[in-house]
Design a protein around this motif. Structure first.
Motif, PDB file in Angstrom:
ATOM      1  N   ILE A 133       5.356   0.328  -5.895  1.00  0.00           N
ATOM      2  CA  ILE A 133       6.825   0.282  -5.925  1.00  0.00           C
ATOM      3  C   ILE A 133       7.397   1.643  -5.595  1.00  0.00           C
ATOM      4  CG2 ILE A 133       6.985  -1.656  -7.532  1.00  0.00           C
ATOM      5  CD1 ILE A 133       7.387   0.327  -9.797  1.00  0.00           C
ATOM      6  N   GLN A 134       8.501   1.621  -4.887  1.00  0.00           N
ATOM      7  CA  GLN A 134       9.245   2.841  -4.543  1.00  0.00           C
ATOM      8  C   GLN A 134      10.595   2.783  -5.234  1.00  0.00           C
ATOM      9  OE1 GLN A 134       7.935   4.106  -0.142  1.00  0.00           O
ATOM     10  NE2 GLN A 134       9.061   2.170  -0.187  1.00  0.00           N
ATOM     11  N   ILE A 135      10.865   3.786  -6.062  1.00  0.00           N
ATOM     12  CA  ILE A 135      12.116   3.814  -6.821  1.00  0.00           C
ATOM     13  C   ILE A 135      13.047   4.830  -6.186  1.00  0.00           C
ATOM     14  CG2 ILE A 135      13.138   4.118  -9.103  1.00  0.00           C
ATOM     15  CD1 ILE A 135      10.377   3.534 -10.284  1.00  0.00           C
ATOM     16  N   LYS A 136      14.117   4.340  -5.587  1.00  0.00           N
ATOM     17  CA  LYS A 136      15.006   5.201  -4.816  1.00  0.00           C
ATOM     18  C   LYS A 136      15.932   6.018  -5.694  1.00  0.00           C
ATOM     19  CE  LYS A 136      15.862   1.393  -2.573  1.00  0.00           C
ATOM     20  NZ  LYS A 136      16.474   0.350  -1.732  1.00  0.00           N
ATOM     21  N   ALA A 137      16.247   5.542  -6.893  1.00  0.00           N
ATOM     22  CA  ALA A 137      17.158   6.273  -7.772  1.00  0.00           C
ATOM     23  C   ALA A 137      16.801   5.989  -9.223  1.00  0.00           C
ATOM     24  CB  ALA A 137      18.601   5.886  -7.490  1.00  0.00           C
ATOM     25  N   VAL A 138      16.822   7.045 -10.026  1.00  0.00           N
ATOM     26  CA  VAL A 138      16.594   6.930 -11.463  1.00  0.00           C
ATOM     27  C   VAL A 138      17.725   7.683 -12.160  1.00  0.00           C
ATOM     28  CG1 VAL A 138      15.051   7.393 -13.391  1.00  0.00           C
ATOM     29  CG2 VAL A 138      14.092   6.883 -11.149  1.00  0.00           C
ATOM     30  N   ALA A 139      18.443   7.010 -13.044  1.00  0.00           N
ATOM     31  CA  ALA A 139      19.567   7.646 -13.751  1.00  0.00           C
ATOM     32  C   ALA A 139      19.107   8.089 -15.132  1.00  0.00           C
ATOM     33  CB  ALA A 139      20.734   6.675 -13.843  1.00  0.00           C
ATOM     34  N   LEU A 140      19.287   9.378 -15.422  1.00  0.00           N
ATOM     35  CA  LEU A 140      19.005   9.904 -16.740  1.00  0.00           C
ATOM     36  C   LEU A 140      20.257   9.713 -17.589  1.00  0.00           C
ATOM     37  CD1 LEU A 140      16.806  11.461 -18.342  1.00  0.00           C
ATOM     38  CD2 LEU A 140      17.960  13.558 -17.679  1.00  0.00           C
ATOM     39  N   ALA A 147       9.808 -11.559  -0.182  1.00  0.00           N
ATOM     40  CA  ALA A 147       8.798 -11.911  -1.172  1.00  0.00           C
ATOM     41  C   ALA A 147       7.728 -12.814  -0.569  1.00  0.00           C
ATOM     42  CB  ALA A 147       9.461 -12.602  -2.364  1.00  0.00           C
ATOM     43  N   ASP A 148       8.156 -13.748   0.270  1.00  0.00           N
ATOM     44  CA  ASP A 148       7.200 -14.636   0.926  1.00  0.00           C
ATOM     45  C   ASP A 148       6.352 -13.871   1.935  1.00  0.00           C
ATOM     46  OD1 ASP A 148       6.359 -17.526   1.548  1.00  0.00           O
ATOM     47  OD2 ASP A 148       6.947 -16.775   3.531  1.00  0.00           O
ATOM     48  N   HIS A 149       6.985 -12.959   2.680  1.00  0.00           N
ATOM     49  CA  HIS A 149       6.262 -12.170   3.688  1.00  0.00           C
ATOM     50  C   HIS A 149       5.181 -11.309   3.042  1.00  0.00           C
ATOM     51  CE1 HIS A 149       5.547  -9.768   7.277  1.00  0.00           C
ATOM     52  NE2 HIS A 149       5.758  -8.686   6.563  1.00  0.00           N
ATOM     53  N   LEU A 150       5.496 -10.764   1.845  1.00  0.00           N
ATOM     54  CA  LEU A 150       4.530  -9.919   1.147  1.00  0.00           C
ATOM     55  C   LEU A 150       3.505 -10.744   0.364  1.00  0.00           C
ATOM     56  CD1 LEU A 150       6.982  -7.197  -0.260  1.00  0.00           C
ATOM     57  CD2 LEU A 150       5.325  -6.893   1.592  1.00  0.00           C
ATOM     58  N   GLY A 151       3.743 -12.033   0.238  1.00  0.00           N
ATOM     59  CA  GLY A 151       2.827 -12.872  -0.530  1.00  0.00           C
ATOM     60  C   GLY A 151       2.852 -12.561  -2.010  1.00  0.00           C
ATOM     61  N   LEU A 152       4.034 -12.229  -2.532  1.00  0.00           N
ATOM     62  CA  LEU A 152       4.121 -11.840  -3.937  1.00  0.00           C
ATOM     63  C   LEU A 152       3.829 -13.023  -4.849  1.00  0.00           C
ATOM     64  CD1 LEU A 152       7.296  -9.536  -3.975  1.00  0.00           C
ATOM     65  CD2 LEU A 152       4.900  -8.925  -3.579  1.00  0.00           C
ATOM     66  N   ALA A 153       3.006 -12.766  -5.839  1.00  0.00           N
ATOM     67  CA  ALA A 153       2.633 -13.777  -6.818  1.00  0.00           C
ATOM     68  C   ALA A 153       2.178 -13.059  -8.087  1.00  0.00           C
ATOM     69  CB  ALA A 153       1.505 -14.662  -6.280  1.00  0.00           C
ATOM     70  N   PRO A 154       2.302 -13.694  -9.244  1.00  0.00           N
ATOM     71  CA  PRO A 154       1.860 -13.060 -10.480  1.00  0.00           C
ATOM     72  C   PRO A 154       0.421 -12.557 -10.385  1.00  0.00           C
ATOM     73  CG  PRO A 154       3.086 -15.052 -10.969  1.00  0.00           C
ATOM     74  CD  PRO A 154       2.902 -15.023  -9.483  1.00  0.00           C
ATOM     75  N   ALA A 209       0.861  -1.189   0.000  1.00  0.00           N
ATOM     76  CA  ALA A 209       0.000   0.000   0.000  1.00  0.00           C
ATOM     77  C   ALA A 209       0.891   1.230   0.000  1.00  0.00           C
ATOM     78  CB  ALA A 209      -0.911  -0.004   1.226  1.00  0.00           C
ATOM     79  N   PRO A 210       0.413   2.368  -0.485  1.00  0.00           N
ATOM     80  CA  PRO A 210       1.231   3.583  -0.494  1.00  0.00           C
ATOM     81  C   PRO A 210       1.730   3.919   0.905  1.00  0.00           C
ATOM     82  CG  PRO A 210      -0.783   3.899  -1.749  1.00  0.00           C
ATOM     83  CD  PRO A 210      -0.935   2.597  -1.043  1.00  0.00           C
ATOM     84  N   VAL A 211       2.963   4.405   0.972  1.00  0.00           N
ATOM     85  CA  VAL A 211       3.592   4.750   2.243  1.00  0.00           C
ATOM     86  C   VAL A 211       3.574   6.267   2.408  1.00  0.00           C
ATOM     87  CG1 VAL A 211       5.699   4.651   3.611  1.00  0.00           C
ATOM     88  CG2 VAL A 211       5.049   2.706   2.187  1.00  0.00           C
ATOM     89  N   ALA A 212       3.055   6.733   3.542  1.00  0.00           N
ATOM     90  CA  ALA A 212       3.038   8.179   3.816  1.00  0.00           C
ATOM     91  C   ALA A 212       4.344   8.582   4.475  1.00  0.00           C
ATOM     92  CB  ALA A 212       1.858   8.515   4.721  1.00  0.00           C
ATOM     93  N   GLY A 213       4.707   9.859   4.279  1.00  0.00           N
ATOM     94  CA  GLY A 213       5.869  10.399   4.964  1.00  0.00           C
ATOM     95  C   GLY A 213       7.180   9.811   4.516  1.00  0.00           C
ATOM     96  N   THR A 214       7.332   9.563   3.198  1.00  0.00           N
ATOM     97  CA  THR A 214       8.579   9.007   2.676  1.00  0.00           C
ATOM     98  C   THR A 214       9.335  10.063   1.881  1.00  0.00           C
ATOM     99  OG1 THR A 214       9.545   7.316   1.229  1.00  0.00           O
ATOM    100  CG2 THR A 214       7.371   8.134   0.624  1.00  0.00           C
ATOM    101  N   SER A 215      10.647   9.932   1.842  1.00  0.00           N
ATOM    102  CA  SER A 215      11.469  10.856   1.059  1.00  0.00           C
ATOM    103  C   SER A 215      11.559  10.441  -0.404  1.00  0.00           C
ATOM    104  CB  SER A 215      12.880  10.918   1.648  1.00  0.00           C
ATOM    105  OG  SER A 215      13.520   9.653   1.537  1.00  0.00           O
ATOM    106  N   ILE A 216      11.049   9.272  -0.753  1.00  0.00           N
ATOM    107  CA  ILE A 216      11.163   8.760  -2.115  1.00  0.00           C
ATOM    108  C   ILE A 216      10.116   9.434  -3.002  1.00  0.00           C
ATOM    109  CG2 ILE A 216      10.989   6.697  -3.544  1.00  0.00           C
ATOM    110  CD1 ILE A 216      12.013   5.092  -1.160  1.00  0.00           C
TER     111      ILE A 216
END
Length: 359
Positions: free
Chosen positions: A351-358, A338-345, A291-298
């Motif tokens: 997603i939070q992207i900490k760095a993007v290179a131009l 991945a198991d804790h989050l229950g990730l599955a197709p 779920a969206p995270v509040a109060g993040t620097s990302i």
């Protein structure tokens, strides 16, 4: 443009090459893989420097090699750039360029010829013309070597790890000139490299090699996002996205890039609005939340959907393939997470992207 048809089989003691591919007839195709994967051998076969028995090579509809045809290197209308500049030490820069110009085939139409002035301008070497090679830096020598290869007016440019002998500063100096070749010349380029950053910045099409075989071949973005390849990029795993600058935030010195329905904020590098750009997102810089995270620097937090999960270089780690807008991204996390989050197709996530290179 017609595709380049290549089929080579070589069986040497300790090494074999078996390649049967059709490569794009335009843009930059990167031959990528670890040392010893067969990249340079393949390039030398294409150049005619290595003769593969029973090989076949068709370029722009012309057979350069098959069971009954062998066109020697000097008649293949190609430019070849080696790892080392290999300039003639007794000639000035302009002398080296004129030597290349003399090798230009007489049958090349005027509109396809690369003039000395054009080669000099593309590589930014006008101030160097009267110098001898021993008075040039490594980056300058390699720029001259590329200009000399262009002076031949080649129909294809072959580049064998042209930045491998340069330090990081010299590589950063020469990369913009290689980008100019990509943007301003119509001739196809085959670019051998084992450096993911070079491939991400320059390539349109990616051929991944290992053990003398092609593991994957396809458009850069789609190929980098695959999880089913046995070659592992480790810390360099990630994707490259094509985008366009849509907004400039002058207060915070940021640019907004639209990458197929995904808006990403990056540092302002002075690129004009509406300009096409390329961004690189490493898997290690992407985290997943439910779920969206509040109060993040990302700054870059996006909705996405899990496509698939795969193994990474270490058994503790997983790579997750994600769909965000029209773009495919990768995230690296532990199998435990991945198991804790229950990730599955099919699972919707953020997603939070900490760095993007131009690039």
């Amino acid at each position: 443009m017609e595709p380049i048809e290549i089929r080579f089989n070589i069986d040497w003691p300790g090494f074999s090459l078996a390649v049967d591919e059709q490569l794009p007839g335009r843009g930059v195709t990167a031959l990528f893989g670890h040392s010893g994967s067969g990249k340079t051998t393949l390039l030398r076969c294409i150049a005619g420097l290595v003769r593969a028995p029973k090989g076949r090579l068709v370029f722009q509809g012309k057979v350069w090699q098959d069971a009954s045809t062998w066109v020697p290197t000097h008649r293949r209308s190609l430019g070849y750039v080696f790892q080392e500049a290999s300039l003639f030490p007794h000639l000035t820069v302009i002398g080296n360029l004129r030597y290349g110009q003399k090798r230009a085939p007489a049958d090349i139409p005027a509109e396809q010829r690369v003039s000395l002035d054009q080669a000099i301008d593309l590589l930014g070497i006008l101030p160097l013309l009267d110098r001898k090679p021993d008075r040039l830096s490594g980056g300058e020598r390699q720029r001259v070597a590329i200009a000399r290869a262009l002076a031949v007016s080649p129909r294809i440019l072959l580049m064998d790890e042209p930045l491998a002998a340069l330090d990081l500063a010299r590589k950063q100096e020469i990369l913009p000139y290689l980008e100019r070749l990509h943007d301003e010349l119509a001739i196809p380029v085959l670019y051998v490299s084992h450096a993911p950053d070079e491939v991400a910045r320059l390539a349109d099409h990616l051929v991944i090699m290992d053990g003398g075989r092609v593991l994957a071949s396809g458009p850069l973005a789609a190929t980098l996002a695959r999880l089913d390849l046995p070659i592992r990029l480790g810390e360099d795993a990630g994707v490259v996205l094509e985008g366009r600058i849509t907004e400039r935030d002058t207060r915070w010195h940021l640019l907004k890039v639209d990458c197929g329905g995904v808006d990403l904020w990056v540092r302002d590098t002075g690129v004009p609005t509406d300009h096409p750009v390329r961004v690189r997102i490493l898997a290690r810089d992407v985290s997943i939340v439910l779920a969206p995270v509040a109060g993040t620097s990302i700054l870059n937090t996006l909705p996405a959907r899990v496509l698939s999960l795969g193994e990474d270089a270490h058994p503790a780690l997983a790579l997750v393939q994600l769909q965000a807008g029209q773009s495919t991204l990768l995230a690296r996390l532990t199998h435990r997470s991945a198991d804790h989050l229950g990730l599955a197709p099919g699972l919707p996530v953020w997603i939070q992207i900490k760095a993007v290179a131009l690039l």
